[in-house]
Scaffold this motif. Structure first.
Motif, short mmCIF file in Angstrom:
data_model
loop_
_atom_site.label_atom_id
_atom_site.label_comp_id
_atom_site.label_asym_id
_atom_site.label_seq_id
_atom_site.Cartn_x
_atom_site.Cartn_y
_atom_site.Cartn_z
N MET A 1 0.85 -1.18 0.00
CA MET A 1 0.00 0.00 0.00
C MET A 1 0.89 1.23 0.00
SD MET A 1 -2.99 -1.26 2.71
CE MET A 1 -3.30 0.38 3.25
N THR A 2 0.62 2.11 -0.90
CA THR A 2 1.41 3.33 -1.03
C THR A 2 1.26 4.18 0.24
OG1 THR A 2 0.99 3.30 -3.39
CG2 THR A 2 1.80 5.37 -2.46
N GLY A 3 2.39 4.67 0.74
CA GLY A 3 2.39 5.54 1.92
C GLY A 3 2.49 4.78 3.23
N TYR A 4 2.65 3.46 3.18
CA TYR A 4 2.74 2.63 4.38
C TYR A 4 3.96 1.72 4.32
CZ TYR A 4 -2.02 4.02 5.53
OH TYR A 4 -3.12 4.75 5.85
N VAL A 5 4.48 1.37 5.49
CA VAL A 5 5.55 0.39 5.60
C VAL A 5 4.89 -0.92 6.01
CG1 VAL A 5 7.66 -0.25 6.82
CG2 VAL A 5 7.21 2.15 6.26
N MET A 6 5.29 -1.99 5.36
CA MET A 6 4.67 -3.30 5.59
C MET A 6 5.56 -4.16 6.49
SD MET A 6 3.68 -6.20 2.76
CE MET A 6 5.34 -6.24 2.12
N PHE A 7 4.94 -4.76 7.49
CA PHE A 7 5.59 -5.77 8.33
C PHE A 7 4.76 -7.04 8.16
CE2 PHE A 7 6.26 -1.61 10.24
CZ PHE A 7 7.64 -1.60 10.43
N GLY B 1 -2.37 -17.47 4.11
CA GLY B 1 -2.22 -17.27 5.55
C GLY B 1 -1.05 -16.39 5.92
N GLY B 2 -0.88 -16.21 7.21
CA GLY B 2 0.15 -15.33 7.73
C GLY B 2 -0.48 -14.05 8.25
N VAL B 3 0.35 -13.12 8.68
CA VAL B 3 -0.13 -11.84 9.19
C VAL B 3 0.61 -10.71 8.49
CG1 VAL B 3 -0.88 -12.70 11.45
CG2 VAL B 3 1.47 -11.96 11.15
N ILE B 4 -0.07 -9.58 8.39
CA ILE B 4 0.52 -8.41 7.75
C ILE B 4 0.04 -7.17 8.48
CG2 ILE B 4 -1.29 -8.17 6.02
CD1 ILE B 4 0.97 -7.50 4.02
N LEU B 5 0.97 -6.28 8.77
CA LEU B 5 0.68 -5.06 9.51
C LEU B 5 1.26 -3.89 8.72
CD1 LEU B 5 -0.14 -3.65 12.23
CD2 LEU B 5 2.15 -4.19 13.06
N TYR B 6 0.43 -2.88 8.46
CA TYR B 6 0.86 -1.68 7.76
C TYR B 6 0.89 -0.51 8.73
CZ TYR B 6 0.21 -3.85 3.17
OH TYR B 6 0.31 -4.65 2.07
N ILE B 7 1.97 0.27 8.69
CA ILE B 7 2.10 1.47 9.50
C ILE B 7 2.49 2.61 8.56
CG2 ILE B 7 3.41 2.59 11.35
CD1 ILE B 7 3.60 -0.12 12.70
N LYS B 8 1.86 3.77 8.74
CA LYS B 8 2.16 4.91 7.87
C LYS B 8 3.66 5.14 7.84
CE LYS B 8 -2.04 7.60 8.04
NZ LYS B 8 -2.63 8.91 8.29
#
Length: 194
Positions: A1-7, A17-24
């Motif tokens: 996602m543009t504008g976010y850092v992906m973990f 499956g799995g998990v994904i967290l986006y932080i601005k």
């Protein structure tokens, strides 16, 4: 996602499956690893820089047919992270806990409820997130960290409702370094003689 850092942490050995967290991307955040006995298969953890301290944010998926060993790792992760400022969220699949009265049926649900209480965590989701059950929850080390929790319609083809909430912590913004030429210190006399 543009504008976010992906973990993210992908599910191993199986498709999907799995998990994904986006932080601005404007917020200073970095991924952290927990102790080996708390390193869960489907969990991702990061620290958000908040002035002089950090807020640990975690996203966890706990499968309904989880092994005892993996369940213990999730418990160890919650114990470790709850010793600091934290927000822990995810699908924990503990559908028989009545969060409004803090009662539960079933041994695993009772153990999880006791863990949350012993870790002095607040649980903020009180409405059903899948069918009649509260499977998706948001835990925080301080009640004031989470505000304005709303349960919204599922996204796409998911059978879980979305949870929207505000994290009330002032995070440090990433500062972009700008290099500027210092023209008033130029040696213009020397340049003219060249």
């Amino acid at each position: 996602m543009t504008g976010y850092v992906m973990f993210r942490k992908d599910r191993l050995g199986r498709r999907g499956g799995g998990v994904i967290l986006y932080i601005k991307e404007s917020i200073q955040a970095y991924e952290i690893k927990l102790e080996k006995e708390a390193e869960c298969e489907e969990a991702v953890w990061c620290n958000i820089v908040t002035g002089n301290s950090t807020l640990t944010v975690g996203l966890v998926y706990r499968s309904p047919n989880i092994s005892m060993e993996e369940n213990e790792k999730i418990h160890n992760a919650i114990k470790e992270v709850s010793k600091r400022d934290c927000i822990i969220m995810g699908d924990f699949n503990h559908g028989h806990i009545q969060w409004t009265s803090l009662q539960s049926t079933g041994r695993e649900d009772q153990e999880f409820l006791k863990l949350v209480q012993d870790s002095f965590l607040s649980q903020h989701v009180l409405e059903a997130t899948r069918g009649e059950n509260v499977l998706d929850i948001v835990l925080s080390s301080q009640k004031e960290f989470v505000d304005n929790v709303k349960i919204c319609e599922p996204l796409g083809c998911s059978d879980h409702n979305q949870i929207h909430f505000i994290i009330k912590v002032k995070a440090e913004r990433n500062r972009k370094i700008r290099y500027r030429k210092n023209f008033h210190k130029g040696r213009y006399k020397d340049m003219r003689n060249i």
